[in-house]
Motif scaffolding. Structure first.
Motif, mmCIF file in Angstrom:
data_model
loop_
_atom_site.group_PDB
_atom_site.id
_atom_site.type_symbol
_atom_site.label_atom_id
_atom_site.label_comp_id
_atom_site.label_asym_id
_atom_site.label_seq_id
_atom_site.Cartn_x
_atom_site.Cartn_y
_atom_site.Cartn_z
ATOM 1 N N ARG A 57 0.864 -1.151 -0.187
ATOM 2 C CA ARG A 57 0.121 -0.081 -0.217
ATOM 3 C C ARG A 57 0.925 1.170 -0.071
ATOM 4 N NH1 ARG A 57 -3.652 0.301 -2.133
ATOM 5 N NH2 ARG A 57 -5.366 -0.954 -1.076
ATOM 6 N N ALA A 58 2.099 1.178 0.747
ATOM 7 C CA ALA A 58 3.111 2.553 0.933
ATOM 8 C C ALA A 58 3.419 2.637 -0.613
ATOM 9 C CB ALA A 58 4.018 2.160 1.900
ATOM 10 N N TYR A 60 2.487 1.401 -3.615
ATOM 11 C CA TYR A 60 1.673 1.638 -4.797
ATOM 12 C C TYR A 60 0.411 1.837 -4.192
ATOM 13 C CZ TYR A 60 5.539 -0.162 -7.181
ATOM 14 O OH TYR A 60 6.736 -0.292 -7.874
ATOM 15 N N PRO A 61 0.314 3.281 -3.830
ATOM 16 C CA PRO A 61 -1.213 3.557 -3.116
ATOM 17 C C PRO A 61 -2.670 3.117 -4.135
ATOM 18 C CG PRO A 61 0.172 5.449 -2.784
ATOM 19 C CD PRO A 61 0.935 4.344 -3.915
ATOM 20 N N GLU A 62 -2.269 3.312 -5.432
ATOM 21 C CA GLU A 62 -3.502 2.933 -6.052
ATOM 22 C C GLU A 62 -3.775 1.583 -6.442
ATOM 23 O OE1 GLU A 62 -5.306 5.488 -6.993
ATOM 24 O OE2 GLU A 62 -4.058 6.666 -5.944
ATOM 25 N N GLY A 83 -4.532 -1.252 5.299
ATOM 26 C CA GLY A 83 -4.989 -0.552 4.220
ATOM 27 C C GLY A 83 -5.586 -1.431 3.122
#
Length: 207
Positions: A57-58, A60-62, A83
């Motif tokens: 998640r950190a 690749y937020p999308e 997340g």
């Protein structure tokens, strides 16, 4: 359709991953994204699951990230904290479903027969995991269920390059879950080029 269903329908195949070392998660995510499968279901079959989700998640937020093999409220909490976009369970546990609904996180629970589908529908669920897909009757069983129930399915368990298109040809199948393109030995040994080839093959099959 919900946003999750739309994204799953676009991706078509969800890599189901049991990762032992969370430090490898960002590179694994990069390989998946760059080769056409920008999604991962990280299963709680390893102790590193929550940390792997956080790392993905950190980096690749999308990316579309789910947690899998979620069996307890504690794992739901860990998933949310890490997340995730959605939670997946192997079976239909009303306690887990209700807890996810209370926490406003989407859950895709496992079902493999009419009674479980109806129980899930009673709780307002519209997207379900058909698991274990092949041992539960495969494509023919799923077609029988989809003829009766107005829900969408994500078949997982025994899905392979040989049958993935058969599953995806069923209108109510939103996506399939699979492990064949993310074998543990390639991840453990950081054989990213070989992993990339497998992911590319999947993307070419379903394109």
């Amino acid at each position: 359709m919900s946003t999750l269903e739309q994204r799953l329908a676009e991706i078509k195949v969800v890599p189901v991953i049991a990762i032992k070392d969370a430090s490898k998660a960002p590179k694994l995510a990069q390989v998946l994204i760059e080769n056409g499968l920008p999604c991962a279901e990280i299963t709680f079959r390893t102790e590193q699951a929550a940390d792997a989700i956080k790392a993905m998640r950190a980096a690749y937020p999308e990316m579309l990230i789910g947690s899998g093999t979620v069996l307890t409220k504690e794992q739901v909490d860990q998933s949310i904290e890490a997340g995730v976009d959605f939670v997946v369970s192997p079976g239909f546990n009303p306690t887990t479903v209700r807890y996810c609904q209370e926490k406003n996180v989407v859950i895709v629970p496992g079902v493999n027969n009419p009674s479980l589908v109806e129980q899930a529908m009673e709780m307002g669920l519209k997207t379900l995991k058909f698991f274990p897909a092949e041992p539960s009757g495969g494509v023919s069983m799923l077609k029988a269920l989809t003829a009766v129930y107005p829900v969408q399915f994500m078949p997982t368990g025994g899905v392979s390059p040989k049958n993935v298109k058969d599953y995806l040809s069923i209108p109510s199948v939103v996506a399939c879950g699979g492990t064949w393109m993310v074998p543990n030995d390639l991840i453990d040994n950081e054989k990213w080029d070989e992993l990339a080839k497998l992911v590319k093959q999947v993307a070419s099959i379903i394109d």
